[in-house]
Design a protein around this motif. Structure first.
Motif, PDB file in Angstrom:
ATOM      1  N   VAL A  26       0.842  -1.210   0.000  1.00 11.24           N
ATOM      2  CA  VAL A  26       0.000   0.000   0.000  1.00 11.24           C
ATOM      3  C   VAL A  26       0.871   1.251   0.000  1.00 11.24           C
ATOM      4  O   VAL A  26       0.620   2.200  -0.755  1.00 11.24           O
ATOM      5  N   LEU A  27       1.904   1.257   0.842  1.00  5.84           N
ATOM      6  CA  LEU A  27       2.809   2.400   0.905  1.00  5.84           C
ATOM      7  C   LEU A  27       3.530   2.617  -0.424  1.00  5.84           C
ATOM      8  O   LEU A  27       3.710   3.759  -0.862  1.00  5.84           O
ATOM      9  N   PHE A  28       3.927   1.512  -1.054  1.00  7.16           N
ATOM     10  CA  PHE A  28       4.591   1.614  -2.360  1.00  7.16           C
ATOM     11  C   PHE A  28       3.677   2.292  -3.377  1.00  7.16           C
ATOM     12  O   PHE A  28       4.109   3.205  -4.097  1.00  7.16           O
ATOM     13  N   CYS A  29       2.431   1.871  -3.438  1.00  6.08           N
ATOM     14  CA  CYS A  29       1.477   2.441  -4.402  1.00  6.08           C
ATOM     15  C   CYS A  29       1.242   3.931  -4.123  1.00  6.08           C
ATOM     16  O   CYS A  29       1.248   4.756  -5.041  1.00  6.08           O
ATOM     17  N   LEU A  30       1.058   4.265  -2.842  1.00  2.00           N
ATOM     18  CA  LEU A  30       0.811   5.664  -2.477  1.00  2.00           C
ATOM     19  C   LEU A  30       2.017   6.535  -2.784  1.00  2.00           C
ATOM     20  O   LEU A  30       1.894   7.617  -3.375  1.00  2.00           O
ATOM     21  N   LEU A  31       3.200   6.070  -2.382  1.00  2.00           N
ATOM     22  CA  LEU A  31       4.409   6.851  -2.612  1.00  2.00           C
ATOM     23  C   LEU A  31       4.707   6.997  -4.096  1.00  2.00           C
ATOM     24  O   LEU A  31       5.185   8.047  -4.545  1.00  2.00           O
ATOM     25  N   LEU A  32       4.436   5.939  -4.869  1.00  4.10           N
ATOM     26  CA  LEU A  32       4.675   6.011  -6.305  1.00  4.10           C
ATOM     27  C   LEU A  32       3.777   7.055  -6.947  1.00  4.10           C
ATOM     28  O   LEU A  32       4.240   7.854  -7.787  1.00  4.10           O
ATOM     29  N   VAL A  33       2.498   7.086  -6.552  1.00  2.00           N
ATOM     30  CA  VAL A  33       1.560   8.085  -7.087  1.00  2.00           C
ATOM     31  C   VAL A  33       2.015   9.490  -6.706  1.00  2.00           C
ATOM     32  O   VAL A  33       2.038  10.408  -7.540  1.00  2.00           O
ATOM     33  N   VAL A  34       2.390   9.663  -5.437  1.00  2.00           N
ATOM     34  CA  VAL A  34       2.835  10.985  -4.970  1.00  2.00           C
ATOM     35  C   VAL A  34       4.105  11.410  -5.700  1.00  2.00           C
ATOM     36  O   VAL A  34       4.243  12.570  -6.130  1.00  2.00           O
ATOM     37  N   TYR A  35       5.060  10.487  -5.860  1.00  2.00           N
ATOM     38  CA  TYR A  35       6.327  10.813  -6.517  1.00  2.00           C
ATOM     39  C   TYR A  35       6.121  11.193  -7.977  1.00  2.00           C
ATOM     40  O   TYR A  35       6.676  12.198  -8.453  1.00  2.00           O
ATOM     41  N   LEU A  36       5.318  10.401  -8.696  1.00  2.00           N
ATOM     42  CA  LEU A  36       5.047  10.715 -10.098  1.00  2.00           C
ATOM     43  C   LEU A  36       4.290  12.032 -10.235  1.00  2.00           C
ATOM     44  O   LEU A  36       4.532  12.815 -11.170  1.00  2.00           O
ATOM     45  N   THR A  37       3.373  12.301  -9.299  1.00  2.00           N
ATOM     46  CA  THR A  37       2.649  13.581  -9.305  1.00  2.00           C
ATOM     47  C   THR A  37       3.599  14.736  -9.058  1.00  2.00           C
ATOM     48  O   THR A  37       3.489  15.798  -9.687  1.00  2.00           O
ATOM     49  N   THR A  38       4.547  14.532  -8.141  1.00  2.00           N
ATOM     50  CA  THR A  38       5.548  15.574  -7.849  1.00  2.00           C
ATOM     51  C   THR A  38       6.402  15.871  -9.073  1.00  2.00           C
ATOM     52  O   THR A  38       6.619  17.040  -9.429  1.00  2.00           O
ATOM     53  N   LEU A  39       6.893  14.817  -9.723  1.00  2.00           N
ATOM     54  CA  LEU A  39       7.734  15.004 -10.909  1.00  2.00           C
ATOM     55  C   LEU A  39       6.963  15.683 -12.034  1.00  2.00           C
ATOM     56  O   LEU A  39       7.462  16.635 -12.656  1.00  2.00           O
TER      57      LEU A  39
END
Length: 307
Positions: A26-39
């Motif tokens: 779950v953390l991986f999915c959330l962090l991946l979404v946040v990271y891609l949104t940030t980039l």
């Protein structure tokens, strides 16, 4: 303790955010979404500012640098956290950890100084509108931004010569990344000295710029009260509102970590907020509250669209 014992630690073990497999997914999915949104958000902000001539002003020059810092800042730690969630690998070499820690400190300090520079830009725009172009000329803007990067670099590099680099053990970092506060706990110094070192480092880079920003906004507030028209007051608030929100979020979270006694559980949550969430929010705050950015986005999209 002998020198041999002091040099035995060659790698650290990161505790992470959770040791449960399902929680890590779950953390991986959330962090991946946040990271891609940030980039994508910060990258698109830089693209719009560069592509649209209407945004070639001091304010957006500073904002493009802020977006660049946010991209680099999240990239220093988030990919490592994502990899750890997938591979369940929690170890990191001492050298890599120190590099990650100092890169994070460098970029974080640069953002602190840049936000102070942006506060001065708001002050010049609101308090001296007739002399704004003279006060914030291109040469001065470049000098201010370059000074922020160089000062942060020096404040990162110089203390390395005085920073304890020997780790006596244990080698377990109670964090999900090589956060300076967590790493210093493992150095061959007692906890009290570590806290004093951290606070001494935080005062010039956090407290001094924050006081400067607060004094600047007091003067801005007094100037706004003297503006007779509601339209003029609204324009002034629009100019400074987004920056004030970003300052409140960033400085509030950073000062709560570096200028108070350490608490591992709270530190993880706060670090996650200002190190991962805040860089994602910055372009949203500026774009959603700014008509100029919205107009520039529309012009860029219309220009790119096929006839």
């Amino acid at each position: 303790m002998t020198e041999e014992n002091k040099t035995m630690v060659t790698e650290f073990i990161l505790v992470g955010l959770s040791d449960h497999p399902r929680a890590q997914i779950v953390l991986f999915c959330l962090l991946l979404v946040v990271y891609l949104t940030t980039l994508s958000g910060n990258g698109f902000m830089i693209l719009v500012i560069v592509a649209d001539s209407h945004l070639h002003t001091p304010m957006y020059f500073f904002l493009s640098n802020l977006s660049l810092i946010d991209i680099f800042y999240t990239t220093t730690s988030v990919p490592e956290v994502l990899a750890n969630c997938i591979t369940h690998r929690t170890s990191i070499s001492v050298m890599n950890c120190l590099v990650q820690m100092n890169c994070g400190l460098f970029l974080g300090m640069t953002e602190c100084l840049l936000l102070a520079v942006m506060a001065y830009d708001c002050f010049a725009a609101v308090c001296h509108p007739l002399h704004y172009t003279l006060m914030m000329n291109n040469r001065l803007c470049v000098i201010l931004v370059a000074s922020s990067w160089i000062t942060a670099f020096l404040l990162t590099v110089v203390p390395i010569f005085f920073m304890p680099v020997e780790f006596c053990g244990p080698n377990i970092i109670n964090h999900f990344t090589c956060e300076a506060q967590a790493v210093y706990k493992l150095a061959c110094l007692n906890a009290r000295i570590n806290e004093i070192f951290s606070i001494a480092r935080g005062i010039p880079i956090l407290v001094v710029p924050f006081i400067f920003i607060m004094v600047t906004y007091i003067r801005i507030g007094l100037a706004v009260l003297k503006i007779c028209s509601a339209q003029g007051q609204s324009k002034a608030f629009s100019t400074c509102g987004s920056h004030l929100i970003v300052v409140s979020i960033f400085y509030g979270s950073a000062m709560s970590i570096y200028l108070r006694p350490q608490d591992s559980h709270q530190d993880k949550l706060i670090s996650l907020f200002y190190g991962v969430v805040t860089p994602m929010l910055n372009p949203m705050i500026y774009s959603l509250r700014n008509k100029d950015v919205k107009g520039a986005v529309y012009r860029v999209i219309r220009k790119k669209a096929p006839e």
